[in-house]
Write a protein that holds these residues in place. Structure first.
Motif, PDB file in Angstrom:
ATOM      1  N   ASP A  10      83.145  65.452 101.538  1.00 60.77           N
ATOM      2  CA  ASP A  10      81.866  66.094 101.786  1.00 60.77           C
ATOM      3  C   ASP A  10      82.116  67.521 102.254  1.00 60.77           C
ATOM      4  N   CYS A  11      81.374  68.504 101.715  1.00 57.82           N
ATOM      5  CA  CYS A  11      81.582  69.911 102.089  1.00 57.82           C
ATOM      6  C   CYS A  11      81.412  70.133 103.582  1.00 57.82           C
ATOM      7  N   ALA A  12      80.454  69.458 104.175  1.00 58.44           N
ATOM      8  CA  ALA A  12      80.212  69.623 105.608  1.00 58.44           C
ATOM      9  C   ALA A  12      81.423  69.151 106.413  1.00 58.44           C
ATOM     10  N   GLU A  13      82.024  68.024 106.015  1.00 57.84           N
ATOM     11  CA  GLU A  13      83.201  67.528 106.725  1.00 57.84           C
ATOM     12  C   GLU A  13      84.374  68.493 106.580  1.00 57.84           C
ATOM     13  N   VAL A  14      84.553  69.021 105.388  1.00 59.27           N
ATOM     14  CA  VAL A  14      85.649  69.970 105.156  1.00 59.27           C
ATOM     15  C   VAL A  14      85.459  71.231 105.982  1.00 59.27           C
ATOM     16  N   ALA A  15      84.239  71.769 106.001  1.00 60.51           N
ATOM     17  CA  ALA A  15      83.965  72.989 106.754  1.00 60.51           C
ATOM     18  C   ALA A  15      84.188  72.777 108.244  1.00 60.51           C
ATOM     19  N   ARG A  16      83.693  71.631 108.773  1.00 58.31           N
ATOM     20  CA  ARG A  16      83.878  71.354 110.210  1.00 58.31           C
ATOM     21  C   ARG A  16      85.354  71.200 110.551  1.00 58.31           C
ATOM     22  N   ALA A  17      86.098  70.489 109.711  1.00 55.07           N
ATOM     23  CA  ALA A  17      87.527  70.295 109.980  1.00 55.07           C
ATOM     24  C   ALA A  17      88.271  71.631 109.946  1.00 55.07           C
ATOM     25  N   ALA A  18      87.947  72.485 108.967  1.00 55.48           N
ATOM     26  CA  ALA A  18      88.611  73.788 108.873  1.00 55.48           C
ATOM     27  C   ALA A  18      88.309  74.630 110.100  1.00 55.48           C
ATOM     28  N   TYR A  19      87.060  74.619 110.533  1.00 58.55           N
ATOM     29  CA  TYR A  19      86.670  75.389 111.713  1.00 58.55           C
ATOM     30  C   TYR A  19      87.409  74.899 112.959  1.00 58.55           C
ATOM     31  N   GLU A  20      87.439  73.580 113.175  1.00 58.07           N
ATOM     32  CA  GLU A  20      88.092  73.047 114.372  1.00 58.07           C
ATOM     33  C   GLU A  20      89.591  73.325 114.340  1.00 58.07           C
ATOM     34  N   GLY A  21      90.201  73.207 113.162  1.00 61.81           N
ATOM     35  CA  GLY A  21      91.628  73.512 113.057  1.00 61.81           C
ATOM     36  C   GLY A  21      91.911  74.972 113.337  1.00 61.81           C
ATOM     37  N   ALA A  22      91.061  75.847 112.835  1.00 59.95           N
ATOM     38  CA  ALA A  22      91.245  77.279 113.060  1.00 59.95           C
ATOM     39  C   ALA A  22      91.043  77.618 114.534  1.00 59.95           C
ATOM     40  N   ARG A  23      90.039  77.000 115.144  1.00 61.00           N
ATOM     41  CA  ARG A  23      89.740  77.292 116.552  1.00 61.00           C
ATOM     42  C   ARG A  23      90.902  76.864 117.454  1.00 61.00           C
ATOM     43  N   ALA A  24      91.497  75.709 117.164  1.00 61.06           N
ATOM     44  CA  ALA A  24      92.647  75.258 117.953  1.00 61.06           C
ATOM     45  C   ALA A  24      93.839  76.189 117.759  1.00 61.06           C
ATOM     46  N   ALA A  25      94.054  76.625 116.527  1.00 65.20           N
ATOM     47  CA  ALA A  25      95.159  77.547 116.262  1.00 65.20           C
ATOM     48  C   ALA A  25      94.935  78.886 116.943  1.00 65.20           C
ATOM     49  N   LEU A  26      93.678  79.337 116.974  1.00 66.47           N
ATOM     50  CA  LEU A  26      93.371  80.604 117.636  1.00 66.47           C
ATOM     51  C   LEU A  26      93.712  80.542 119.116  1.00 66.47           C
ATOM     52  N   ALA A  27      93.340  79.448 119.766  1.00 69.35           N
ATOM     53  CA  ALA A  27      93.620  79.310 121.195  1.00 69.35           C
ATOM     54  C   ALA A  27      95.113  79.316 121.477  1.00 69.35           C
ATOM     55  N   ALA A  28      95.929  78.943 120.492  1.00 67.20           N
ATOM     56  CA  ALA A  28      97.377  78.886 120.690  1.00 67.20           C
ATOM     57  C   ALA A  28      98.082  80.193 120.365  1.00 67.20           C
ATOM     58  N   THR A  29      97.374  81.186 119.828  1.00 65.37           N
ATOM     59  CA  THR A  29      98.057  82.419 119.404  1.00 65.37           C
ATOM     60  C   THR A  29      98.734  83.184 120.541  1.00 65.37           C
ATOM     61  N   PRO A  30      98.217  83.188 121.784  1.00 70.09           N
ATOM     62  CA  PRO A  30      98.963  83.923 122.828  1.00 70.09           C
ATOM     63  C   PRO A  30     100.355  83.371 123.071  1.00 70.09           C
ATOM     64  N   GLY A  31     100.571  82.090 122.793  1.00 66.95           N
ATOM     65  CA  GLY A  31     101.898  81.510 122.954  1.00 66.95           C
ATOM     66  C   GLY A  31     102.836  81.830 121.815  1.00 66.95           C
ATOM     67  N   GLN A  32     102.315  82.437 120.743  1.00 65.99           N
ATOM     68  CA  GLN A  32     103.145  82.762 119.583  1.00 65.99           C
ATOM     69  C   GLN A  32     103.476  84.248 119.493  1.00 65.99           C
ATOM     70  N   LEU A  33     102.633  85.086 120.071  1.00 69.37           N
ATOM     71  CA  LEU A  33     102.861  86.531 120.049  1.00 69.37           C
ATOM     72  C   LEU A  33     102.894  87.061 121.485  1.00 69.37           C
ATOM     73  N   PRO A  34     104.045  87.552 121.944  1.00 65.04           N
ATOM     74  CA  PRO A  34     104.136  88.050 123.324  1.00 65.04           C
ATOM     75  C   PRO A  34     103.120  89.135 123.649  1.00 65.04           C
ATOM     76  N   VAL A  35     102.789  89.995 122.670  1.00 62.35           N
ATOM     77  CA  VAL A  35     101.840  91.063 122.928  1.00 62.35           C
ATOM     78  C   VAL A  35     100.474  90.494 123.301  1.00 62.35           C
ATOM     79  N   LEU A  36     100.096  89.371 122.715  1.00 67.64           N
ATOM     80  CA  LEU A  36      98.821  88.735 123.059  1.00 67.64           C
ATOM     81  C   LEU A  36      98.893  88.085 124.434  1.00 67.64           C
ATOM     82  N   GLU A  37     100.021  87.447 124.726  1.00 69.22           N
ATOM     83  CA  GLU A  37     100.169  86.778 126.018  1.00 69.22           C
ATOM     84  C   GLU A  37     100.116  87.787 127.159  1.00 69.22           C
ATOM     85  N   ARG A  38     100.785  88.942 126.984  1.00 68.60           N
ATOM     86  CA  ARG A  38     100.778  89.948 128.046  1.00 68.60           C
ATOM     87  C   ARG A  38      99.386  90.528 128.261  1.00 68.60           C
TER      88      ARG A  38
END
Length: 566
Positions: free
Chosen positions: A175-203
């Motif tokens: 279902d398109c709605a399920e795919v869109a929600r899953a993509a959004y939640e996956g992206a949002r979780a990855a976004l929250a983790a970006t400071p741990g991957q790039l020192p410039v963001l963490e600082r």
């Protein structure tokens, strides 16, 4: 008004998604600009993403408008899918619009993400829509094509967020709605983790700005497919505060300790695949942050280099570059220390103005303004405006964009300058003649608010017009024009179409003065007939008593003639 849930993805869904993304980025623009520290802390990622999607949305609207002219617009609930554009038409327009309007590093990557989706969705041929499996495949190809477009991919950026969205979508249903929600939640979780991957963001205590923008666009996709925006929790975005710190120095300190290249170079390029492959190699050796997106003979090239001329010359060797934009990052302004040179004392107040020609630049500079030259077809980026504000070196700045199309860019620059401790007032001048009127009443000795009010009133009381030549056949508010016709625009709308510059200019002037006026300002471009100013001055003297005329030479300013009536 709530959106109708979309269980499939069709042309109308593409149109809705573009519109919702544009509005969402408009709301989030300042927040995204404020957290922009990588790859360069120039505070314009949100604005660049907005302008990129704005171009994509405009292209999609143009496709729908063309079909409505041919078939007649019907009610969206009762429409026959064959009456409107196909899914392939809509996603193709979206991708092309994003490509030609892409701004900055993140905007260029977003354009490739949309192009990657379009390649999959267009391959479905005449199918009017796709389900969840098609959307899932489109998100996967988008993430892969964007990563391939970047010369040296870095984790903790929008590329990581896009890959996480595709990974999450792979586990969703059909279902398109399920795919869109899953993509959004996956992206949002990855976004929250970006400071741990790039020192410039963490600082700096922020998430990746480009990734934040992509999450915003995916949230709009959820709303498109479900009829409701996703329920979001808090996302890390606040900058770490340091008492008495200079925000500009703080941004610089968040970097890796190196200035990096001095210029951002962006241009559209007409070239074949083989030439672009060679161009990638050459530009990768010249600088960094290289992103080349596009295909089918049209490309958008983005790179950070120390030698801007070499970056452009590489494009000339590969094909035909145009819409060239060069932004100076001005690292030296941030890193200069008092030990090297005594700091120049700040002025109390300055005026910073965008001007369309060398002649007007001299006029504005003579009146004490700091100017930024906007060459025809090359609007300045917000980073360039911020640099102009820094060059003015004042505690208070009045900013005159002198172009309606620069409203978002100027707003982003003003916000960045305020974050650096400068008091900025943005006067929404839509033409250089309005800027002239504002500058004429500027008094640095007045209180700041009083000066801004007086300048705003003078600009607002000045009607503006321009005379130019049509580049192609098109519909206008005055009828259909052909390539080569002379157009007279009053307050931004085409009011007169004719074959002769002098006659069109005279008609425009008469219409403007029919409502009264005290002063006519004429700014002649290099390509305007030499006698047109004399003819217009004589017309004012003979037909309009007590109206004065002043004439300036604007140089290569795009329009043949600018007219202001106060």
């Amino acid at each position: 008004m709530a959106q109708v849930p979309q269980r499939f993805f069709d042309a109308l869904a593409v149109r809705t998604w573009c519109g919702l993304s544009l509005r969402a980025l408009g709301r989030a623009r300042e927040e995204i600009d404020a957290i922009n520290v990588y790859p360069v802390a120039d505070g314009d990622t949100g604005t660049n993403l907005y302008l990129t999607v704005e171009s994509a949305a405009a292209a999609v609207e143009a496709v729908f408008a063309a079909h409505e002219v041919d078939a007649g617009a019907g009610d969206a609930e009762d429409r026959d899918e064959e009456d409107g554009p196909s899914l392939a038409d809509a996603v193709g327009a979206m991708a092309h619009g994003a490509l030609i309007g892409a701004r900055g590093n993140s905007g260029t990557i977003l354009a490739q993400l949309l192009r990657g989706m379009a390649q999959v969705l267009s391959a479905r041929g005449d199918s009017p829509h796709t389900g969840g499996s098609g959307l899932r495949s489109a998100l996967r190809h988008a993430a892969e094509s964007a990563r391939n477009a970047v010369a040296r991919p870095v984790e903790g950026t929008v590329l990581t967020v896009a890959s996480a969205a595709a990974d999450a979508a792979d586990g969703a249903g059909d279902d398109c709605a399920e795919v869109a929600r899953a993509a959004y939640e996956g992206a949002r979780a990855a976004l929250a983790a970006t400071p741990g991957q790039l020192p410039v963001l963490e600082r700096a205590g922020v998430v990746d700005a480009g990734g934040h923008g992509l999450v915003t666009v995916l949230a709009a996709l959820v709303e498109t497919c479900t009829g409701r925006p996703p329920e979001t929790g808090a996302v890390l975005h606040a900058r770490v505060e340091h008492d008495d710190a200079d925000p500009a120095v703080e941004c610089a300190a968040a970097g890796d300790g190196e200035d990096g290249p001095a210029f951002e170079v962006i241009y559209l390029l007409e070239a074949d695949d083989a030439a672009v492959a060679r161009l990638r190699q050459r530009l990768d050796a010249l600088g960094d942050s290289l992103v080349v997106v596009g295909g089918d003979g049209l490309w958008n090239v983005h790179v950070h280099v120390d030698d801007a001329g070499a970056g452009v010359e590489a494009g000339v060797e590969a094909g035909r570059p145009y819409r060239i934009r060069i932004t100076h990052f001005g690292h030296g302004d941030v890193h200069t220390t008092g030990a090297e040179r005594p700091p120049r004392e700040r002025a109390q107040r300055a005026v910073v103005a965008v001007v369309p020609g060398e002649g007007l630049a001299e006029l504005y500079a003579g009146a004490g303004a700091t100017t930024l030259l906007a060459r025809p077809g090359e609007p300045p980026a917000s980073g360039e405006l911020v640099q102009a504000v820094r060059r003015a070196h004042a505690r208070e700045v009045v900013l005159l964009p002198n172009d309606a199309e620069l409203r978002h860019t100027a707003a982003a620059a003003a916000e960045q300058a305020r974050a650096e401790g400068v008091r900025v007032a943005l006067i929404p001048t839509r033409s250089a003649v309005q800027g002239i009127a504002a500058l004429a009443v500027h008094e640095a000795g007045r209180r700041f608010d009083e000066d801004v009010v007086a300048m705003t009133s003078a600009a607002g009381a000045t009607r503006h017009a321009e005379v130019t030549v049509a580049e192609r056949q098109s519909w206008t508010t005055a009828g259909i024009c052909q390539a080569g016709d002379v157009l007279g625009l009053i307050d931004g709308d085409v009011a007169v179409i004719g074959p002769d510059v002098s006659r069109v200019a005279a008609t425009v002037l008469d219409r403007m003065l029919s409502a009264g006026g005290e002063l006519v300002t004429l700014v002649l471009g290099d390509e305007a007939p030499q006698d047109v100013a004399d003819q217009l001055e004589a017309r004012v003297r003979e037909a309009y008593l007590a109206v004065d005329t002043v004439v300036y030479r604007g140089g290569r300013q795009g329009a043949l003639l600018l007219v202001g009536v106060e």
